[in-house]
Design a protein around this motif. Structure first.
Motif, PDB file in Angstrom:
ATOM      1  N   ILE A   1       0.838  -1.204   0.000  1.00 36.77           N
ATOM      2  CA  ILE A   1       0.000   0.000   0.000  1.00 36.77           C
ATOM      3  C   ILE A   1       0.870   1.250   0.000  1.00 36.77           C
ATOM      4  O   ILE A   1       0.616   2.204  -0.734  1.00 36.77           O
ATOM      5  CB  ILE A   1      -0.974  -0.003   1.200  1.00 36.77           C
ATOM      6  CG1 ILE A   1      -2.022  -1.096   1.031  1.00 36.77           C
ATOM      7  CG2 ILE A   1      -1.645   1.364   1.366  1.00 36.77           C
ATOM      8  CD1 ILE A   1      -2.886  -1.337   2.260  1.00 36.77           C
TER       9      ILE A   1
ATOM     10  N   GLN B   1      -3.324   5.458  -2.466  1.00 41.47           N
ATOM     11  CA  GLN B   1      -3.358   5.111  -1.040  1.00 41.47           C
ATOM     12  C   GLN B   1      -4.620   5.638  -0.378  1.00 41.47           C
ATOM     13  O   GLN B   1      -5.298   4.915   0.360  1.00 41.47           O
ATOM     14  CB  GLN B   1      -2.136   5.686  -0.319  1.00 41.47           C
ATOM     15  CG  GLN B   1      -0.835   5.026  -0.647  1.00 41.47           C
ATOM     16  CD  GLN B   1       0.320   5.694   0.081  1.00 41.47           C
ATOM     17  OE1 GLN B   1       0.140   6.336   1.121  1.00 41.47           O
ATOM     18  NE2 GLN B   1       1.520   5.559  -0.466  1.00 41.47           N
TER      19      GLN B   1
ATOM     20  N   LEU C   1      -7.658   3.740  -1.599  1.00 44.16           N
ATOM     21  CA  LEU C   1      -7.684   2.380  -1.049  1.00 44.16           C
ATOM     22  C   LEU C   1      -8.054   2.398   0.426  1.00 44.16           C
ATOM     23  O   LEU C   1      -8.828   1.549   0.889  1.00 44.16           O
ATOM     24  CB  LEU C   1      -6.340   1.693  -1.268  1.00 44.16           C
ATOM     25  CG  LEU C   1      -6.240   0.237  -0.809  1.00 44.16           C
ATOM     26  CD1 LEU C   1      -7.328  -0.631  -1.434  1.00 44.16           C
ATOM     27  CD2 LEU C   1      -4.858  -0.321  -1.124  1.00 44.16           C
TER      28      LEU C   1
END
Length: 82
Positions: free
Chosen positions: A15, A23, A26
């Motif tokens: 990540i 990032q 997500l």
């Protein structure tokens, strides 16, 4: 049910390797998945209710296992094509 996404050191490292835009998108998806993974994902292949996929941001896709017995979400892969 309480859902928890598995955050292994490998997953966290992957990540952090994404662009900041990815990032953030997500992390927003992970937050939504921990509320209800079925509401924000769709079947990946055959609808077995376990293998799911969910888009994030404009260019991302997360493929995961959703275990309704343990409440665990295990990321299998995620990609960012942006």
């Amino acid at each position: 049910m309480n859902w928890h996404i598995s955050r292994t050191p490998h997953t966290v490292e992957a990540i952090l390797g994404l662009p900041v835009e990815a990032q953030l998108a997500l992390l927003d998806l992970i937050e939504a998945l921990e509320v209800d993974p079925y509401a924000v994902s769709e079947p990946y292949g055959i609808d077995d209710k376990i293998t799911r996929q969910a888009p994030f941001g404009d260019h991302g896709l997360l493929v995961m296992l959703v275990n309704p017995v343990t409440g665990r979400i295990i990321p299998l892969s995620f990609m960012w094509t942006g």
